[in-house]
Scaffold this motif. Structure first.
Motif, PDB file in Angstrom:
ATOM      1  N   GLN A   1       0.839  -1.191   0.000  1.00  0.00           N
ATOM      2  CA  GLN A   1       0.000   0.000   0.000  1.00  0.00           C
ATOM      3  C   GLN A   1       0.883   1.253   0.000  1.00  0.00           C
ATOM      4  N   LEU A   2       0.393   2.265  -0.709  1.00  0.00           N
ATOM      5  CA  LEU A   2       1.123   3.528  -0.791  1.00  0.00           C
ATOM      6  C   LEU A   2       0.849   4.380   0.447  1.00  0.00           C
ATOM      7  N   PRO A   3       1.805   5.246   0.791  1.00  0.00           N
ATOM      8  CA  PRO A   3       1.525   6.206   1.867  1.00  0.00           C
ATOM      9  C   PRO A   3       0.355   7.109   1.464  1.00  0.00           C
ATOM     10  N   ASP A   4      -0.297   7.678   2.456  1.00  0.00           N
ATOM     11  CA  ASP A   4      -1.502   8.482   2.207  1.00  0.00           C
ATOM     12  C   ASP A   4      -1.266   9.631   1.236  1.00  0.00           C
ATOM     13  N   HIS A   5      -0.167  10.366   1.403  1.00  0.00           N
ATOM     14  CA  HIS A   5       0.058  11.526   0.535  1.00  0.00           C
ATOM     15  C   HIS A   5       0.294  11.089  -0.922  1.00  0.00           C
ATOM     16  N   GLU A   6       0.946   9.944  -1.135  1.00  0.00           N
ATOM     17  CA  GLU A   6       1.154   9.460  -2.498  1.00  0.00           C
ATOM     18  C   GLU A   6      -0.163   8.990  -3.121  1.00  0.00           C
ATOM     19  N   GLN A   7      -1.005   8.344  -2.312  1.00  0.00           N
ATOM     20  CA  GLN A   7      -2.308   7.905  -2.819  1.00  0.00           C
ATOM     21  C   GLN A   7      -3.172   9.109  -3.183  1.00  0.00           C
ATOM     22  N   GLN A   8      -3.097  10.170  -2.380  1.00  0.00           N
ATOM     23  CA  GLN A   8      -3.858  11.385  -2.687  1.00  0.00           C
ATOM     24  C   GLN A   8      -3.367  12.022  -3.982  1.00  0.00           C
ATOM     25  N   GLU A   9      -2.051  12.032  -4.186  1.00  0.00           N
ATOM     26  CA  GLU A   9      -1.506  12.578  -5.429  1.00  0.00           C
ATOM     27  C   GLU A   9      -1.970  11.768  -6.649  1.00  0.00           C
TER      28      GLU A   9
END
Length: 93
Positions: free
Chosen positions: A2-10
């Protein structure tokens, strides 16, 4: 993974921009992969059987085995027969 939250938001933001800029491309990318048409799969299978028949004939000739040559010839003739029957059925439609 799973990606970190900020990367998923990007990534979500990039996806939204893509959908806004080019909706056709976004729809095409979200579509599931295309399936192989049935006719293509059948023809590929029959051609594979033909090659297997040829290999059996070659093995039979190499090993001087009449049984293998006859078996390979039957497979090859069966493939040609299958093509003929399939063409006949399609012509009848």
């Amino acid at each position: 993974m799973q990606l970190p939250d900020h990367e998923q938001q990007e990534l979500d933001e990039i996806e939204r921009h893509l959908a806004e800029d080019d909706p056709k491309l976004a729809a095409k990318l979200n579509r599931p992969a295309a399936r192989v048409p049935r006719r293509t799969a059948v023809v590929a299978g029959m051609l594979s059987l033909h090659v297997i028949g040829l290999l059996v004939v070659v093995a039979g000739v190499t090993l001087s085995s009449v049984v293998l040559v006859a078996l390979g010839a039957c497979v090859i003739l069966g493939v040609f027969g299958g093509f003929a029957v399939r063409a006949w059925h399609e012509r009848e439609k």
